[in-house]
Motif scaffolding. Structure first.
Motif, mmCIF file in Angstrom:
data_model
loop_
_atom_site.group_PDB
_atom_site.id
_atom_site.type_symbol
_atom_site.label_atom_id
_atom_site.label_comp_id
_atom_site.label_asym_id
_atom_site.label_seq_id
_atom_site.Cartn_x
_atom_site.Cartn_y
_atom_site.Cartn_z
ATOM 1 N N THR A 75 0.839 -1.198 0.000
ATOM 2 C CA THR A 75 0.000 0.000 0.000
ATOM 3 C C THR A 75 0.873 1.246 0.000
ATOM 4 O O THR A 75 1.898 1.294 0.677
ATOM 5 N N VAL A 76 0.442 2.251 -0.763
ATOM 6 C CA VAL A 76 1.118 3.548 -0.777
ATOM 7 C C VAL A 76 0.084 4.642 -0.509
ATOM 8 O O VAL A 76 -1.084 4.506 -0.857
ATOM 9 N N LEU A 77 0.539 5.701 0.128
ATOM 10 C CA LEU A 77 -0.306 6.863 0.390
ATOM 11 C C LEU A 77 0.075 7.965 -0.593
ATOM 12 O O LEU A 77 1.263 8.205 -0.825
ATOM 13 N N LYS B 90 -1.830 -1.051 -3.775
ATOM 14 C CA LYS B 90 -3.055 -0.441 -3.274
ATOM 15 C C LYS B 90 -2.714 1.016 -2.998
ATOM 16 O O LYS B 90 -1.748 1.303 -2.297
ATOM 17 N N VAL B 91 -3.493 1.932 -3.544
ATOM 18 C CA VAL B 91 -3.232 3.358 -3.418
ATOM 19 C C VAL B 91 -4.332 3.996 -2.582
ATOM 20 O O VAL B 91 -5.516 3.746 -2.811
ATOM 21 N N ASN C 31 -5.805 -1.329 -6.721
ATOM 22 C CA ASN C 31 -6.972 -0.785 -6.029
ATOM 23 C C ASN C 31 -6.678 0.659 -5.640
ATOM 24 O O ASN C 31 -5.542 0.993 -5.317
ATOM 25 N N ILE C 32 -7.700 1.514 -5.677
ATOM 26 C CA ILE C 32 -7.552 2.898 -5.250
ATOM 27 C C ILE C 32 -8.664 3.222 -4.260
ATOM 28 O O ILE C 32 -9.831 2.923 -4.514
ATOM 29 N N PRO D 102 -15.882 8.960 -0.577
ATOM 30 C CA PRO D 102 -14.671 8.534 0.147
ATOM 31 C C PRO D 102 -14.845 7.162 0.793
ATOM 32 O O PRO D 102 -15.946 6.784 1.197
ATOM 33 N N ASN D 103 -13.743 6.431 0.881
ATOM 34 C CA ASN D 103 -13.708 5.175 1.640
ATOM 35 C C ASN D 103 -13.509 5.463 3.121
ATOM 36 O O ASN D 103 -13.942 4.700 3.968
#
Length: 185
Positions: A33-35, A98-99, A127-128, A146-147
């Motif tokens: 995962t990256v932010l 995953k972003v 995935n975003i 938003p998630n």
């Protein structure tokens, strides 16, 4: 209408920790995962979340990028004054990652749409997700939700949500003010 405080510094801190915990629940160790913080206003939120995740929850090797979307927006040619871009700082590929896109306020959804287009230059993520501090739910122009959300605000279009960070305004605070009317020459 005068200024109305939406969140105090203490409330923002509580929300940031809650959002960090929600990210951990869904991404565990962040190895895939990256932010991505949206320049300029999502930068402070993204950096704060990264700091909380590393210092309070011992997440290691957390990748954070900062994305400028200025020239990807569908309204950038409609401004009277020239726009200045902020440098994009993403030193990794997002291919098969995953972003989590991070921004301070979700208003019309146009910034998020621009971010989705801009991210294509860095690979194809698996995935975003979208994380916002403030969700103005009744002002969307695009079907974007938003998630993760810090606080949902029902503000009318004549009102503006202002997010102040300690790094730029000496204290964290979010408030609602009336928008200034546009003056036609």
């Amino acid at each position: 209408m005068s200024r109305k405080t939406l969140l105090t510094s203490k409330e923002i801190d509580i929300i940031l920790h809650r959002l960090a915990c929600q990210l951990i629940e869904n991404h565990n160790d962040f190895s895939n995962t990256v932010l991505i913080g949206l320049q300029p206003r999502g930068t402070y939120l993204a950096q704060r979340l990264k700091k909380i995740l590393i210092e309070d929850y011992q997440i290691e090797n957390l990748k954070l990028g900062l994305l400028d979307i200025t020239f990807y927006r569908d309204d950038f040619r409609r401004k009277d004054e020239p726009l200045e871009a902020t440098p994009t700082k993403i030193d990794f590929l997002i291919e098969n990652k995953k972003v989590v896109i991070i921004d301070d306020v979700l208003y019309s959804g146009r910034s998020v749409r621009a971010a989705l287009t801009a991210l294509q230059a860095f690979g194809r993520p698996v995935n975003i997700e979208l994380l916002v501090l403030i969700d103005r739910r009744f002002s969307r122009h695009l079907p974007i939700q938003p998630n993760y959300r810090g606080r949902q605000v029902d503000a009318i279009n004549e009102e503006k949500v202002v997010v102040n960070w300690e790094e730029t305004h000496s204290k964290d605070e979010i408030y609602l003010i009336p928008k200034l009317p546009k003056i036609d020459n």
